[in-house]
Design a protein around this motif. Sequence first.
Motif, PDB file in Angstrom:
ATOM      1  N   ASP A   4       5.725  -5.759   4.806  1.00  0.00           N
ATOM      2  CA  ASP A   4       6.048  -4.366   5.116  1.00  0.00           C
ATOM      3  C   ASP A   4       7.362  -4.230   5.892  1.00  0.00           C
ATOM      4  OD1 ASP A   4       4.890  -5.558   7.371  1.00  0.00           O
ATOM      5  OD2 ASP A   4       4.125  -3.641   8.105  1.00  0.00           O
ATOM      6  N   TYR A  11       8.605   2.325  -1.179  1.00  0.00           N
ATOM      7  CA  TYR A  11       7.598   3.209  -0.582  1.00  0.00           C
ATOM      8  C   TYR A  11       6.630   2.420   0.275  1.00  0.00           C
ATOM      9  CZ  TYR A  11       9.382   6.296  -4.184  1.00  0.00           C
ATOM     10  OH  TYR A  11      10.210   7.046  -4.973  1.00  0.00           O
ATOM     11  N   ARG A  12       6.071   3.102   1.288  1.00  0.00           N
ATOM     12  CA  ARG A  12       5.067   2.484   2.154  1.00  0.00           C
ATOM     13  C   ARG A  12       4.253   3.580   2.832  1.00  0.00           C
ATOM     14  NH1 ARG A  12       8.057  -1.555   4.216  1.00  0.00           N
ATOM     15  NH2 ARG A  12       9.599  -0.976   2.727  1.00  0.00           N
ATOM     16  N   THR A  14       0.828   3.789   5.919  1.00  0.00           N
ATOM     17  CA  THR A  14      -0.066   3.058   6.825  1.00  0.00           C
ATOM     18  C   THR A  14      -1.202   3.966   7.256  1.00  0.00           C
ATOM     19  OG1 THR A  14       1.759   1.709   7.646  1.00  0.00           O
ATOM     20  CG2 THR A  14      -0.216   1.804   9.019  1.00  0.00           C
ATOM     21  N   HIS A  96       3.195  -4.091  -5.857  1.00  0.00           N
ATOM     22  CA  HIS A  96       2.237  -3.514  -4.908  1.00  0.00           C
ATOM     23  C   HIS A  96       1.709  -4.624  -4.013  1.00  0.00           C
ATOM     24  CE1 HIS A  96      -1.881  -1.504  -4.078  1.00  0.00           C
ATOM     25  NE2 HIS A  96      -0.999  -1.113  -3.189  1.00  0.00           N
ATOM     26  N   GLY A  98       0.743  -5.409   0.602  1.00  0.00           N
ATOM     27  CA  GLY A  98       0.513  -4.797   1.894  1.00  0.00           C
ATOM     28  C   GLY A  98       0.071  -5.802   2.931  1.00  0.00           C
ATOM     29  N   THR A 114      -1.282  -1.363   5.737  1.00  0.00           N
ATOM     30  CA  THR A 114      -0.057  -0.798   5.181  1.00  0.00           C
ATOM     31  C   THR A 114       0.054  -1.217   3.723  1.00  0.00           C
ATOM     32  OG1 THR A 114       1.076  -0.887   7.317  1.00  0.00           O
ATOM     33  CG2 THR A 114       2.468  -0.742   5.364  1.00  0.00           C
ATOM     34  N   HIS A 115       0.296  -0.237   2.858  1.00  0.00           N
ATOM     35  CA  HIS A 115       0.597  -0.499   1.451  1.00  0.00           C
ATOM     36  C   HIS A 115       2.103  -0.378   1.272  1.00  0.00           C
ATOM     37  CE1 HIS A 115      -3.378  -0.205  -0.643  1.00  0.00           C
ATOM     38  NE2 HIS A 115      -3.705   0.398   0.485  1.00  0.00           N
ATOM     39  N   VAL A 116       2.674  -1.252   0.449  1.00  0.00           N
ATOM     40  CA  VAL A 116       4.073  -1.152   0.042  1.00  0.00           C
ATOM     41  C   VAL A 116       4.110  -1.213  -1.475  1.00  0.00           C
ATOM     42  CG1 VAL A 116       5.014  -2.095   2.176  1.00  0.00           C
ATOM     43  CG2 VAL A 116       4.444  -3.655   0.326  1.00  0.00           C
ATOM     44  N   TRP A 117       5.047  -0.470  -2.092  1.00  0.00           N
ATOM     45  CA  TRP A 117       5.069  -0.443  -3.548  1.00  0.00           C
ATOM     46  C   TRP A 117       6.394   0.079  -4.077  1.00  0.00           C
ATOM     47  CZ3 TRP A 117       2.649   3.138  -0.510  1.00  0.00           C
ATOM     48  CH2 TRP A 117       2.966   4.480  -0.720  1.00  0.00           C
ATOM     49  N   GLU A 141       1.202   7.991  -2.999  1.00  0.00           N
ATOM     50  CA  GLU A 141       0.926   7.767  -1.572  1.00  0.00           C
ATOM     51  C   GLU A 141      -0.448   8.302  -1.192  1.00  0.00           C
ATOM     52  OE1 GLU A 141       2.688   8.727   2.865  1.00  0.00           O
ATOM     53  OE2 GLU A 141       4.006   8.923   1.135  1.00  0.00           O
TER      54      GLU A 141
END
Length: 163
Positions: A4, A11-12, A14, A96, A98, A114-117, A141
């Motif tokens: 992250d 994009y991210r 939390t 994708h 996190g 936290t996701h990141v993509w 999101e």
Amino acid sequence: MRIDETDAFEYRCTQSLDIACSVTEAFSALHKMGDWPNHLPHVQEIEVLYDDGQYQEFLMVVNSDGNEVRVRSVRNCRDGEIEWFQPVPPKYLTNHGGIWRFQTCDVGTHVSVTHVWNIDPSGAAVAFPMVDELEIPGHIETILGDHSRLALAGWNRVLGGGE
């Protein structure tokens, strides 16, 4: 550098929650992915492909809005963190991943995910035909944030509320 913290993702988002348990209990529960179907109603099946205690790979079947979705995840579990990525993300994403973090707080453990993509525009157009192109990032999101909130609520029931 953690997943992250890199510039590789556009994009991210939390989500976080304080859970009344120790960091060790929270980390252990999320680390033992083979037990998830016993605790989380949306997780229907886990097939562990690799687990040496730090590195893990598994296939998971989840119920997502009435549909069975099969997900492959690879994880690095260390120092109060579980970093992960999906080698084959949903068709509307090119990447994708996190990170889960576990920190001591007044209640017990502050758990954040936290996701990141990165978005695949053509895949997103097919997956979300009724969503305006400019609204797709926010739509994704919302989806990923909802998944995080569902998981956090489930772990709060298991770890903080007594199961």
